[in-house]
Design a protein around this motif. Structure first.
Motif, PDB file in Angstrom:
ATOM      1  N   GLY A  59       0.833  -1.163  -0.113  1.00 34.71           N
ATOM      2  CA  GLY A  59      -0.037   0.046   0.086  1.00 34.71           C
ATOM      3  C   GLY A  59       0.865   1.198  -0.078  1.00 34.71           C
ATOM      4  N   ASP A  79      -8.751   1.785  -8.667  1.00 27.67           N
ATOM      5  CA  ASP A  79      -9.076   1.454  -7.283  1.00 27.67           C
ATOM      6  C   ASP A  79      -8.067   0.483  -6.777  1.00 27.67           C
ATOM      7  OD1 ASP A  79     -10.215   0.364  -4.773  1.00 27.67           O
ATOM      8  OD2 ASP A  79     -11.685  -0.657  -6.009  1.00 27.67           O
ATOM      9  N   ARG A  80      -7.607   1.116  -5.333  1.00 28.95           N
ATOM     10  CA  ARG A  80      -6.382   0.398  -4.561  1.00 28.95           C
ATOM     11  C   ARG A  80      -6.782  -1.081  -4.419  1.00 28.95           C
ATOM     12  NH1 ARG A  80      -3.087   4.117  -1.936  1.00 28.95           N
ATOM     13  NH2 ARG A  80      -2.707   2.365  -0.335  1.00 28.95           N
ATOM     14  N   ALA A  81      -7.938  -1.464  -4.344  1.00 36.22           N
ATOM     15  CA  ALA A  81      -8.408  -2.986  -3.930  1.00 36.22           C
ATOM     16  C   ALA A  81      -7.792  -3.656  -4.912  1.00 36.22           C
ATOM     17  CB  ALA A  81      -9.891  -2.845  -3.413  1.00 36.22           C
ATOM     18  N   GLU A  82      -8.023  -3.299  -6.375  1.00 36.98           N
ATOM     19  CA  GLU A  82      -7.650  -4.110  -7.740  1.00 36.98           C
ATOM     20  C   GLU A  82      -6.169  -4.374  -7.669  1.00 36.98           C
ATOM     21  OE1 GLU A  82      -8.855  -1.734 -10.831  1.00 36.98           O
ATOM     22  OE2 GLU A  82     -11.053  -2.110 -10.413  1.00 36.98           O
ATOM     23  N   LEU A  84      -4.015  -4.222  -4.526  1.00 34.44           N
ATOM     24  CA  LEU A  84      -3.770  -4.655  -3.123  1.00 34.44           C
ATOM     25  C   LEU A  84      -4.497  -5.857  -2.903  1.00 34.44           C
ATOM     26  CD1 LEU A  84      -3.247  -1.390  -1.094  1.00 34.44           C
ATOM     27  CD2 LEU A  84      -1.602  -2.787  -2.465  1.00 34.44           C
ATOM     28  N   GLY A  85      -5.490  -6.139  -3.305  1.00 33.80           N
ATOM     29  CA  GLY A  85      -6.261  -7.300  -3.179  1.00 33.80           C
ATOM     30  C   GLY A  85      -6.744  -7.383  -1.626  1.00 33.80           C
ATOM     31  N   GLN A  86      -6.939  -8.644  -1.253  1.00 37.07           N
ATOM     32  CA  GLN A  86      -7.732  -8.785   0.073  1.00 37.07           C
ATOM     33  C   GLN A  86      -6.112  -8.661   1.213  1.00 37.07           C
ATOM     34  OE1 GLN A  86      -9.644 -12.414   0.212  1.00 37.07           O
ATOM     35  NE2 GLN A  86     -11.321 -11.492  -0.987  1.00 37.07           N
ATOM     36  N   THR A  87      -6.495  -8.279   2.422  1.00 31.64           N
ATOM     37  CA  THR A  87      -5.401  -8.256   3.593  1.00 31.64           C
ATOM     38  C   THR A  87      -5.296  -9.730   3.962  1.00 31.64           C
ATOM     39  OG1 THR A  87      -6.807  -6.487   4.426  1.00 31.64           O
ATOM     40  CG2 THR A  87      -5.081  -7.535   5.860  1.00 31.64           C
TER      41      THR A  87
END
Length: 267
Positions: A59, A79-82, A84-87
């Motif tokens: 991140g 989108d940062r989630a795209e 970094l993915g899941q924690t």
């Protein structure tokens, strides 16, 4: 006089009102342009600092920059989630070195948990092949990943030794265990990995068994590749056949009974 003053006052009010209306329209138009400009800008993800090849994306490595919506490259992330993915999940990795401020594109990042190796840097239908080198055959350690070289073969012994260029304009993809094209460190390598086609790989394998391979570092400017003939030691020495000495001849004087004298040359 009163009528004239009244007319002038009316004209002045009309001009002033028209000016106010024009200014108001201009301000409104400018505001609309600003709104349209803001509406056509997209915030995309970029590298906050340099990210090495193969490094996991985290991140703190991400930042956002504004980009015109009409020219956002395919594969850009918003989108940062795209990215970094899941924690706690497997990360994406850089498939090439990313410079600070460079856009993150799907072609430059691996899938989640995907292994990143030198294979990702190869072109279509090419292979990576290693060459054994030393200080003399690898340009003194100045060959680095990303350079382009020619490969020369030297074979034979004594006066029969010869050299020939077997491959031209070959990309170096790794030096020993390093494939970082941005590295400016020089070192004496033991192996250099190059990118070749299947046919070039066969020639390279035979050449390594036939003699000694050397690398010739190419210029950054465009170079025209032409077929090169092999060079022998005799070509370097510029041997010239000795010119035979002038043959000495002897002359014999022959007197005949008639009184004539004849000269005859003999070896």
């Amino acid at each position: 006089m009163r009528l004239g003053s009244f007319v002038m006052a009316i004209a002045g009010l009309s001009v002033a009102g028209g000016s106010v209306y024009a200014v108001r329209n201009y301000i409104s138009a400018q505001a609309m342009q600003v709104q349209d400009a803001n509406a056509s800008v997209v915030r995309v993800l970029a590298a906050a600092h340099d990210i090495p090849f193969g490094h996991a994306i985290e991140g703190h490595m991400l930042t956002t920059i504004e980009w015109p919506a009409s020219s956002v490259p395919p594969g850009a992330f918003t989108d940062r989630a795209e990215v970094l993915g899941q924690t706690g999940g497997e990360p994406r990795r850089a498939k090439a070195r990313l410079a600070q401020g460079e856009l993150l594109l799907s072609t430059k990042l691996s899938e989640f948990g995907e292994k990143v190796t030198i294979v990702q840097t190869l072109g279509a239908n090419t292979r990576a092949m290693a060459i054994k080198v030393d200080a003399e055959t690898a340009v003194g350690g100045f060959v680095t990943p990303g350079d382009y070289v020619d490969v020369l073969l030297t074979q034979g012994r004594d006066s029969e030794i010869r050299a020939v260029t077997i491959l031209q304009n070959i990309r170096v993809v790794g030096v020993d265990q390093s494939s970082d094209e941005q590295s400016d460190e020089t070192a004496i390598a033991r192996t250099v990995t190059v990118e070749v086609t299947p046919g070039e790989g066969q020639r390279l394998a035979l050449a390594q068994k036939a003699g000694t391979l050397s690398l010739s570092l190419r210029t950054l400017e465009g170079a025209v590749d032409e077929p090169l003939e092999s060079v022998r030691l005799a070509d370097l020495m510029r041997e010239v056949s000795p010119v035979p000495e002038t043959e000495k001849r002897r002359t014999v004087r022959v007197r005949r009974g008639t009184g004539d004298v004849q000269f005859v040359e003999v070896e």
